[in-house]
Write a protein that holds these residues in place. Structure first.
Motif, PDB file in Angstrom:
ATOM      1  N   MET A  99     151.736  88.129  17.780  1.00  0.00           N
ATOM      2  CA  MET A  99     152.904  88.211  17.374  1.00  0.00           C
ATOM      3  C   MET A  99     153.055  87.695  16.178  1.00  0.00           C
ATOM      4  N   PRO A 100     153.187  88.460  14.819  1.00  0.00           N
ATOM      5  CA  PRO A 100     153.073  87.935  13.692  1.00  0.00           C
ATOM      6  C   PRO A 100     154.343  87.007  13.136  1.00  0.00           C
ATOM      7  N   GLN A 101     155.552  87.191  13.893  1.00  0.00           N
ATOM      8  CA  GLN A 101     156.746  86.535  13.690  1.00  0.00           C
ATOM      9  C   GLN A 101     156.556  85.078  14.053  1.00  0.00           C
ATOM     10  N   LEU A 102     155.756  84.799  14.851  1.00  0.00           N
ATOM     11  CA  LEU A 102     155.472  83.436  15.123  1.00  0.00           C
ATOM     12  C   LEU A 102     154.690  82.718  14.143  1.00  0.00           C
ATOM     13  N   ASN A 103     154.028  83.309  13.317  1.00  0.00           N
ATOM     14  CA  ASN A 103     153.381  82.643  12.407  1.00  0.00           C
ATOM     15  C   ASN A 103     154.236  82.020  11.199  1.00  0.00           C
ATOM     16  N   PRO A 104     154.379  80.558  11.361  1.00  0.00           N
ATOM     17  CA  PRO A 104     155.146  80.064  10.219  1.00  0.00           C
ATOM     18  C   PRO A 104     154.559  79.946   8.922  1.00  0.00           C
ATOM     19  N   PRO A 130     153.619  81.693   6.058  1.00  0.00           N
ATOM     20  CA  PRO A 130     154.381  82.116   4.608  1.00  0.00           C
ATOM     21  C   PRO A 130     155.702  81.975   4.929  1.00  0.00           C
ATOM     22  N   TRP A 131     156.458  81.974   5.802  1.00  0.00           N
ATOM     23  CA  TRP A 131     157.879  81.892   5.851  1.00  0.00           C
ATOM     24  C   TRP A 131     158.490  80.386   5.784  1.00  0.00           C
ATOM     25  N   PHE A 132     157.793  79.450   6.205  1.00  0.00           N
ATOM     26  CA  PHE A 132     158.187  77.997   6.158  1.00  0.00           C
ATOM     27  C   PHE A 132     158.027  77.437   4.835  1.00  0.00           C
ATOM     28  N   PHE A 133     157.078  77.935   4.178  1.00  0.00           N
ATOM     29  CA  PHE A 133     157.038  77.525   2.589  1.00  0.00           C
ATOM     30  C   PHE A 133     158.025  78.234   1.909  1.00  0.00           C
ATOM     31  N   ILE A 134     158.228  79.486   2.131  1.00  0.00           N
ATOM     32  CA  ILE A 134     159.595  80.054   1.479  1.00  0.00           C
ATOM     33  C   ILE A 134     160.703  79.354   1.690  1.00  0.00           C
ATOM     34  N   MET A 135     161.217  78.955   2.847  1.00  0.00           N
ATOM     35  CA  MET A 135     162.439  78.354   3.108  1.00  0.00           C
ATOM     36  C   MET A 135     162.374  77.002   2.581  1.00  0.00           C
ATOM     37  N   LEU A 136     161.254  76.457   2.807  1.00  0.00           N
ATOM     38  CA  LEU A 136     161.104  74.949   2.330  1.00  0.00           C
ATOM     39  C   LEU A 136     161.488  75.009   0.524  1.00  0.00           C
ATOM     40  N   MET A 137     160.874  75.909   0.153  1.00  0.00           N
ATOM     41  CA  MET A 137     161.025  75.878  -1.398  1.00  0.00           C
ATOM     42  C   MET A 137     162.448  76.450  -1.779  1.00  0.00           C
TER      43      MET A 137
END
Length: 55
Positions: A1-6, A8-15
């Protein structure tokens, strides 16, 4: 399940949050309001009670 892989998305949200908190927010807080708040004295109005015809 690719949506559970944080990865790339965690870095974008953090930045994006860091950009908002460190760059955009201090610039927005320096603006002055056109209407300065002031102490307003409130007047109380006399309330008239409704007179019910059946009581």
């Amino acid at each position: 399940m690719p949506q559970l892989n944080p990865n790339p998305w965690f870095f974008i949200m953090l930045m994006s949050w860091m950009t908002f908190a460190l760059i955009i927010q201090p610039k927005l807080l320096t603006f002055t309001h056109t209407n300065q708040p002031y102490n307003k004295t409130y007047t109380t109005t006399k309330l008239t009670h409704w007179i019910w015809p059946w009581t």
